[in-house]
Design a protein around this motif. Structure first.
Motif, PDB file in Angstrom:
ATOM      1  N   ALA A  85       0.834  -1.203   0.000  1.00  0.00           N
ATOM      2  CA  ALA A  85       0.000   0.000   0.000  1.00  0.00           C
ATOM      3  C   ALA A  85       0.864   1.246   0.000  1.00  0.00           C
ATOM      4  O   ALA A  85       1.939   1.259   0.592  1.00  0.00           O
ATOM      5  N   ASN A  86       0.376   2.272  -0.671  1.00  0.00           N
ATOM      6  CA  ASN A  86       1.073   3.545  -0.734  1.00  0.00           C
ATOM      7  C   ASN A  86       0.647   4.411   0.442  1.00  0.00           C
ATOM      8  O   ASN A  86      -0.257   4.058   1.188  1.00  0.00           O
ATOM      9  N   VAL A  95      -5.957   5.605  -1.239  1.00  0.00           N
ATOM     10  CA  VAL A  95      -4.720   4.859  -0.998  1.00  0.00           C
ATOM     11  C   VAL A  95      -4.723   3.644  -1.923  1.00  0.00           C
ATOM     12  O   VAL A  95      -5.607   2.795  -1.833  1.00  0.00           O
ATOM     13  N   ALA A  96      -3.737   3.600  -2.821  1.00  0.00           N
ATOM     14  CA  ALA A  96      -3.648   2.497  -3.780  1.00  0.00           C
ATOM     15  C   ALA A  96      -2.862   1.336  -3.203  1.00  0.00           C
ATOM     16  O   ALA A  96      -1.953   1.529  -2.390  1.00  0.00           O
ATOM     17  N   GLY A 143      -7.821  -0.403  -3.746  1.00  0.00           N
ATOM     18  CA  GLY A 143      -7.583   0.787  -2.944  1.00  0.00           C
ATOM     19  C   GLY A 143      -8.706   1.043  -1.960  1.00  0.00           C
ATOM     20  O   GLY A 143      -9.751   0.388  -1.998  1.00  0.00           O
ATOM     21  N   VAL A 144      -8.470   2.012  -1.073  1.00  0.00           N
ATOM     22  CA  VAL A 144      -9.469   2.450  -0.104  1.00  0.00           C
ATOM     23  C   VAL A 144      -9.512   3.975  -0.123  1.00  0.00           C
ATOM     24  O   VAL A 144      -8.544   4.626  -0.497  1.00  0.00           O
ATOM     25  N   ASP A 145     -10.647   4.523   0.280  1.00  0.00           N
ATOM     26  CA  ASP A 145     -10.834   5.974   0.303  1.00  0.00           C
ATOM     27  C   ASP A 145     -11.517   6.361   1.604  1.00  0.00           C
ATOM     28  O   ASP A 145     -12.630   5.911   1.880  1.00  0.00           O
ATOM     29  N   SER A 146     -10.850   7.178   2.410  1.00  0.00           N
ATOM     30  CA  SER A 146     -11.352   7.498   3.747  1.00  0.00           C
ATOM     31  C   SER A 146     -12.587   8.393   3.726  1.00  0.00           C
ATOM     32  O   SER A 146     -13.359   8.402   4.688  1.00  0.00           O
ATOM     33  N   ARG A 189      -3.235   1.797 -10.031  1.00  0.00           N
ATOM     34  CA  ARG A 189      -3.749   3.154  -9.834  1.00  0.00           C
ATOM     35  C   ARG A 189      -5.231   3.088  -9.533  1.00  0.00           C
ATOM     36  O   ARG A 189      -5.971   2.335 -10.173  1.00  0.00           O
ATOM     37  N   VAL A 190      -5.665   3.871  -8.546  1.00  0.00           N
ATOM     38  CA  VAL A 190      -7.078   3.916  -8.199  1.00  0.00           C
ATOM     39  C   VAL A 190      -7.567   5.363  -8.262  1.00  0.00           C
ATOM     40  O   VAL A 190      -6.810   6.305  -8.047  1.00  0.00           O
TER      41      VAL A 190
END
Length: 239
Positions: free
Chosen positions: A40-41, A150-151, A170-173, A209-210
């Protein structure tokens, strides 16, 4: 491992036949494959920040006053005690505050006597609660930001072979992921996942990439090296 249709070997080109590993195969992968890592980045960076009014705050300021009292005892000529009350109005200028009430304090000089009718003077502190005059209303501001996603790249290895499954995710807060893209050795794939094939030691450059629902993106790159994972054992025999 249930084979996906999308695959890339160390000797294939972008013109080779490819298709996407089905979701049903991915759901069953945990029982047949070994999960290696999820890289994870950093991501999750604030962007497009701005101050937004979320409420209003009342401000109080000005001259505040209140009566303060002190009770004490004096004796008359017959040495009988009498209760007396000292009172004084306290006043003070209060600078801007969000509190509607404040405590004012002062000193009082009291003349009293003893049971033997001997006079004496003492000083004591007095206080009271005063209401502060209303002054005005100010907006309450809050810094609000959007956040980048976060990719990550998920890597799953087959048991007993070099086959390796990679997937961009990925995830997105502050929202959700709307698109995930995958590149292998610089070639953009048709989907977000791929099965890699080759010999032990063969390496692939994988980039994920996300994009989130606000249009923000995040990327991550890593090198995936094929290794032959040992088969899963059921007792003394391979399962």
């Amino acid at each position: 491992m249930k084979k996906g249709k999308d695959k890339m070997t160390s000797s294939t080109t972008s013109n080779n036949k490819k298709s996407i590993l089905s979701k049903s195969a991915l759901l069953g992968i945990s029982a047949q494959c070994l999960l290696l890592t999820t890289a994870a980045n950093a991501g999750n960076n604030p962007v497009n920040c701005k101050n937004v009014q979320v409420s209003e705050t009342k401000i109080y300021a000005g001259q505040a006053s209140c009566p303060a009292y002190h009770h004490y005892t004096r004796y008359d000529q017959n040495r009988k005690s009498q209760r007396h009350t000292y009172s004084e109005v306290l006043s003070q200028y209060v600078p801007e505050t969000t509190r509607q009430w404040t405590t004012l304090s002062g000193m009082a000089t009291i003349n009293s006597n003893t049971w033997m009718l001997r006079e004496y003077t003492y000083r004591t502190g007095i206080s009271c609660n005063a209401e502060v005059p209303y002054s005005h209303t100010e907006p309450t501001m809050e810094l609000q930001c959007e956040y980048t996603p976060v990719a990550g790249v998920r890597v799953i290895r087959d048991e007993g072979t070099t086959e390796t499954y990679v997937k961009a995710h990925g995830v997105d807060s502050d929202g959700h992921i709307v698109k995930a893209e995958l590149w292998v050795n610089g070639v953009k794939q048709s989907g977000d996942s791929l099965s890699l094939y080759g010999n032990s030691g063969d390496s692939f450059q994988v980039r994920g990439r996300v994009t989130d629902n606000d249009g923000h993106t995040d990327e991550i790159s890593k090198t995936v090296t094929l290794i032959k994972s040992p088969p899963r054992m059921c007792g003394n025999e391979p399962c």
